[in-house]
Write a protein that holds these residues in place. Structure first.
Motif, mmCIF file in Angstrom:
data_model
loop_
_atom_site.group_PDB
_atom_site.id
_atom_site.type_symbol
_atom_site.label_atom_id
_atom_site.label_comp_id
_atom_site.label_asym_id
_atom_site.label_seq_id
_atom_site.Cartn_x
_atom_site.Cartn_y
_atom_site.Cartn_z
ATOM 1 N N ARG A 1 -7.943 5.329 -5.141
ATOM 2 C CA ARG A 1 -6.624 4.829 -4.697
ATOM 3 C C ARG A 1 -6.292 5.353 -3.300
ATOM 4 O O ARG A 1 -5.792 4.619 -2.455
ATOM 5 C CB ARG A 1 -5.529 5.266 -5.683
ATOM 6 C CG ARG A 1 -5.262 4.276 -6.789
ATOM 7 C CD ARG A 1 -3.924 4.559 -7.492
ATOM 8 N NE ARG A 1 -3.871 5.872 -8.108
ATOM 9 C CZ ARG A 1 -4.369 6.157 -9.320
ATOM 10 N NH1 ARG A 1 -4.958 5.211 -10.035
ATOM 11 N NH2 ARG A 1 -4.266 7.379 -9.808
ATOM 12 N N GLU A 2 -6.580 6.634 -3.082
ATOM 13 C CA GLU A 2 -6.359 7.220 -1.755
ATOM 14 C C GLU A 2 -7.167 6.458 -0.701
ATOM 15 O O GLU A 2 -6.667 6.135 0.383
ATOM 16 C CB GLU A 2 -6.806 8.686 -1.738
ATOM 17 C CG GLU A 2 -5.836 9.640 -2.369
ATOM 18 C CD GLU A 2 -4.578 9.768 -1.528
ATOM 19 O OE1 GLU A 2 -4.679 10.025 -0.316
ATOM 20 O OE2 GLU A 2 -3.481 9.571 -2.106
ATOM 21 N N ARG B 1 1.755 -5.118 -6.070
ATOM 22 C CA ARG B 1 1.172 -3.829 -5.655
ATOM 23 C C ARG B 1 0.080 -3.419 -6.635
ATOM 24 O O ARG B 1 -1.004 -2.978 -6.246
ATOM 25 C CB ARG B 1 2.259 -2.765 -5.587
ATOM 26 C CG ARG B 1 1.702 -1.414 -5.145
ATOM 27 C CD ARG B 1 2.745 -0.323 -5.223
ATOM 28 N NE ARG B 1 3.781 -0.471 -4.218
ATOM 29 C CZ ARG B 1 5.071 -0.595 -4.480
ATOM 30 N NH1 ARG B 1 5.501 -0.588 -5.722
ATOM 31 N NH2 ARG B 1 5.938 -0.720 -3.505
ATOM 32 N N ASN B 2 0.375 -3.601 -7.915
ATOM 33 C CA ASN B 2 -0.597 -3.247 -8.943
ATOM 34 C C ASN B 2 -1.862 -4.110 -8.835
ATOM 35 O O ASN B 2 -2.982 -3.597 -8.898
ATOM 36 C CB ASN B 2 0.062 -3.407 -10.316
ATOM 37 C CG ASN B 2 -0.821 -2.880 -11.420
ATOM 38 O OD1 ASN B 2 -1.102 -1.697 -11.473
ATOM 39 N ND2 ASN B 2 -1.276 -3.768 -12.289
ATOM 40 N N ARG C 1 -5.764 2.942 0.019
ATOM 41 C CA ARG C 1 -4.538 2.945 0.836
ATOM 42 C C ARG C 1 -4.850 3.241 2.301
ATOM 43 O O ARG C 1 -4.211 2.698 3.193
ATOM 44 C CB ARG C 1 -3.533 3.955 0.282
ATOM 45 C CG ARG C 1 -2.994 3.528 -1.075
ATOM 46 C CD ARG C 1 -1.683 4.213 -1.426
ATOM 47 N NE ARG C 1 -1.111 3.626 -2.628
ATOM 48 C CZ ARG C 1 -1.174 4.200 -3.839
ATOM 49 N NH1 ARG C 1 -1.767 5.367 -3.982
ATOM 50 N NH2 ARG C 1 -0.657 3.594 -4.884
ATOM 51 N N LEU D 1 0.810 -1.212 0.000
ATOM 52 C CA LEU D 1 0.000 0.000 0.000
ATOM 53 C C LEU D 1 0.848 1.268 0.000
ATOM 54 O O LEU D 1 0.323 2.380 0.012
ATOM 55 C CB LEU D 1 -0.954 0.004 1.202
ATOM 56 C CG LEU D 1 -1.981 -1.126 1.231
ATOM 57 C CD1 LEU D 1 -2.872 -1.032 2.455
ATOM 58 C CD2 LEU D 1 -2.829 -1.136 -0.038
ATOM 59 N N ALA D 2 2.192 1.091 -0.017
ATOM 60 C CA ALA D 2 3.078 2.263 0.003
ATOM 61 C C ALA D 2 3.118 2.921 -1.376
ATOM 62 O O ALA D 2 2.826 2.292 -2.386
ATOM 63 C CB ALA D 2 4.480 1.837 0.425
ATOM 64 N N THR D 3 3.464 4.196 -1.387
ATOM 65 C CA THR D 3 3.486 4.923 -2.661
ATOM 66 C C THR D 3 4.905 5.212 -3.134
ATOM 67 O O THR D 3 5.095 5.804 -4.183
ATOM 68 C CB THR D 3 2.753 6.275 -2.506
ATOM 69 O OG1 THR D 3 3.317 6.968 -1.392
ATOM 70 C CG2 THR D 3 1.272 6.079 -2.272
ATOM 71 N N ASP D 4 5.912 4.784 -2.357
ATOM 72 C CA ASP D 4 7.281 5.189 -2.701
ATOM 73 C C ASP D 4 8.031 4.165 -3.557
ATOM 74 O O ASP D 4 9.230 4.290 -3.784
ATOM 75 C CB ASP D 4 8.071 5.482 -1.415
ATOM 76 C CG ASP D 4 8.088 4.280 -0.469
ATOM 77 O OD1 ASP D 4 7.596 3.199 -0.869
ATOM 78 O OD2 ASP D 4 8.586 4.416 0.660
ATOM 79 N N VAL E 1 -3.866 -2.831 -5.614
ATOM 80 C CA VAL E 1 -4.483 -1.503 -5.691
ATOM 81 C C VAL E 1 -5.488 -1.433 -6.842
ATOM 82 O O VAL E 1 -6.626 -0.988 -6.655
ATOM 83 C CB VAL E 1 -3.392 -0.404 -5.803
ATOM 84 C CG1 VAL E 1 -4.033 0.956 -5.996
ATOM 85 C CG2 VAL E 1 -2.520 -0.406 -4.545
#
Lengths: 259, 301
Positions: free
Chosen positions: A68-69, A36-37, A72, A10-13, A40
């Protein structure tokens, strides 16, 4: 180990958890990105399925960024995804980029109720004859209580939530939207009859009446509640709508019980 | 009260409770009506358990009618057997209720995890093949089989990464689970191809090292192709395309070793019209028929 893996999903980095290997020494980040894909995109797709009008109102790109927000911050707590989206309307309400569309959260609320109605428990509606017998018994009528369908929900909104929703159910949506006053308060009755979920625009008095019945008020108390909200409420028409929508699944009163 | 004598009930009473060694398809809401209207000749249908864990409504309406006419496989995607969390007993209760209601001929789940810390990630995530994970997976499968009162099939995964912590090969891990738990194997041939490609292994060698005697069902699906950071193929188990020729070939190779086996055409994304799926199922059926000994063929004709 799963904790790191789960956090990175769930991280965005773009980071990936420690301890991953690849047979050919390639970068694990690229391979981890598949997971991850999947996570999400899969959850955003689930929201898009449940909130199609909300998506149309803001456009696909905006909706998916907003979803997406939400994903997460609020991943599902259950493997039963059919009802994923509890809390999405509240999130939309507080999502600053959507502040220009004050009705958006209520449209999302209505769409969630539609999903809940679709999957709610089955129940057999009473017949017109049952209701006629009750109506003929004037003495018993005020004390009667209705059991309403588990798939029935009422939503009251400060916005034209039913009109907005209905305008997106046909090809000529743009036309119908053109003349729409979104600041008009509306209430919705959501109910499943046989296999179809119906969404009906009802007045504030009818909404008060049905909500009172749902909370097990007898007819007399529910009518009082309705008249307090709206002195012009048409209770006969409201009962007719409940019957037509298959929403009454039981009638009880002091002397008799149906069915 | 005398139970209604539906085809499903007759089938339950008359034959062993197992799927026929024929092709089936995944049941999708898009096809509910078409299946009941056209009654295609299918070995079975399969559902994802979690999609039907709702109180009522159209999904149960249609499944009830379709189940009366076809053998049923129920395939779970949410038990998180490989997870570090304890098994979700509430979810297991829901599953037991679903199996009780529909009496499927087969129940299967995945060697994967999907929940952690109470969150559900909606994907089949990989496990490290080590002793700790092995003990936990076996404990979970023992509990599932005990709670459901039946043997389950465990599906081999499609994976994109491996773990430095692994001390067993995937085939060794699966063999040990099957041996300890006496569960069956759901051989996903597409997953074999995807994982072996992604990890530089030979698919036929890998197949040969699996406990093939335990295979109770086969899955076939399509994959998507990407590349990793070095340009090597990275295949994604997308369930969004027709079965690839290389997977059909591996399927024939597997059937040569294990004999006729119930085979599912899996399609969960970009779902085509029903006849397209039926054509793929028919193709699998022809391959399965090709396995019949000559004596059986002449006995029929």
């Amino acid at each position: 180990m799963s904790a790191d893996f789960a956090a990175a999903l769930l991280a965005t980095d773009g980071r990936c958890p420690p301890g991953l290997t690849c047979w050919n020494g390639s970068a694990p980040e690229k391979r981890f990105a598949v997971y991850r894909n999947n996570v999400v995109v899969g959850l955003v797709d689930a929201l898009a399925d449940s909130f199609p009008v909300t998506q149309t109102l803001v456009g696909e790109d905006f909706f998916r960024a907003m979803a997406r927000e939400f994903v997460r911050r609020t991943p599902p707590r259950s493997p039963v995804l059919a009802l994923y989206g509890e809390g999405f309307a509240e999130f939309v309400e507080g999502f600053p980029p959507a502040a220009g569309l004050p009705y958006l959260a209520d449209v999302a609320r209505l769409e969630l109720l539609r999903v809940r109605s679709f999957h709610a428990a089955d129940a057999r509606p009473v017949t017109q004859q049952h209701l006629d017998r009750l109506l003929a018994d004037q003495a018993a009528l005020p004390q009667a209580r209705f059991a309403l369908h588990p798939a029935l929900f009422v939503l009251t909104s400060a916005h034209a939530v039913v009109s907005l929703w209905a305008a997106h159910q046909s090809e000529s949506a743009a036309l119908q939207l053109a003349g729409l006053d979104t600041t008009q308060a509306e209430a919705a009755l959501v109910c499943r009859h046989q296999l179809e979920v119906g969404i009906y625009r009802i007045g504030p008095g009818a909404a008060g009446f049905i909500t009172a019945l749902q909370q097990d008020a007898n007819l007399s108390a529910a009518a009082e509640q309705a008249l307090t909200t709206d002195a012009d409420v048409d209770l006969t028409a409201t009962l007719g709508l409940l019957l037509q929508a298959g929403a009454i699944v039981g009638i009880t009163h002091p002397r008799r019980t149906h069915p | 009260m005398i139970p209604r004598d539906t085809p499903a009930r007759r089938a339950t009473a008359a034959r062993p409770r197992s799927l026929p060694a024929r092709a089936g398809i995944g049941l999708k809401p898009e096809h509910f009506r078409a299946i009941l209207q056209t009654r295609p000749d299918l070995g079975f249908v399969e559902i994802h358990a979690e999609n039907y864990m709702v109180a009522g409504g159209p999904f149960h309406h249609w499944l009830t009618r379709i189940r009366e006419r076809y053998p049923l496989s129920i395939h779970g995607v949410g038990l998180s057997i490989g997870g570090e969390d304890p098994l979700d007993e509430t979810h297991l209760d829901r599953l037991a209720a679903l199996l009780d209601r529909y009496q499927p001929e087969s129940f299967s789940e995945h060697l994967a995890w999907s929940s952690h810390g109470g969150n559900f990630y909606n994907d089949l995530l990989p496990v490290a093949y080590d002793k700790t994970t092995l003990a936990r997976v076996c404990e979970h499968i023992d509990r599932i089989q005990e709670r459901l009162g039946r043997r389950m099939l465990l599906e081999n995964p499609a994976t994109y990464v491996e773990f430095a912590a692994s001390t067993l090969s995937e085939a060794e891990f699966i063999s040990e689970v099957v041996r300890r738990c006496d569960c069956g194997l759901l051989l996903d041939v597409n997953n074999v191809h995807v994982s072996c490609t992604n990890h530089g292994r030979d698919a036929r060698d890998f197949l040969a090292s699996l406990p093939l005697a335990a295979v109770g069902q086969i899955h076939l699906a399509g994959f998507a192709s990407e590349v990793d950071s070095l340009g090597a193929p990275l295949l994604i188990d997308s369930h969004g395309a027709p079965v690839a020729e290389v997977v059909w070939a591996l399927y024939r190779h597997a059937l040569d070793r294990i004999g006729p086996t119930p085979t599912l055409i899996e399609r969960d994304n970009d779902i085509p019209a029903l006849p397209v799926l039926l054509a793929e199922a028919h193709h699998a059926d022809r391959i399965l028929e090709g396995l019949l000994p000559v004596v059986a063929e002449s006995a029929v004709s």
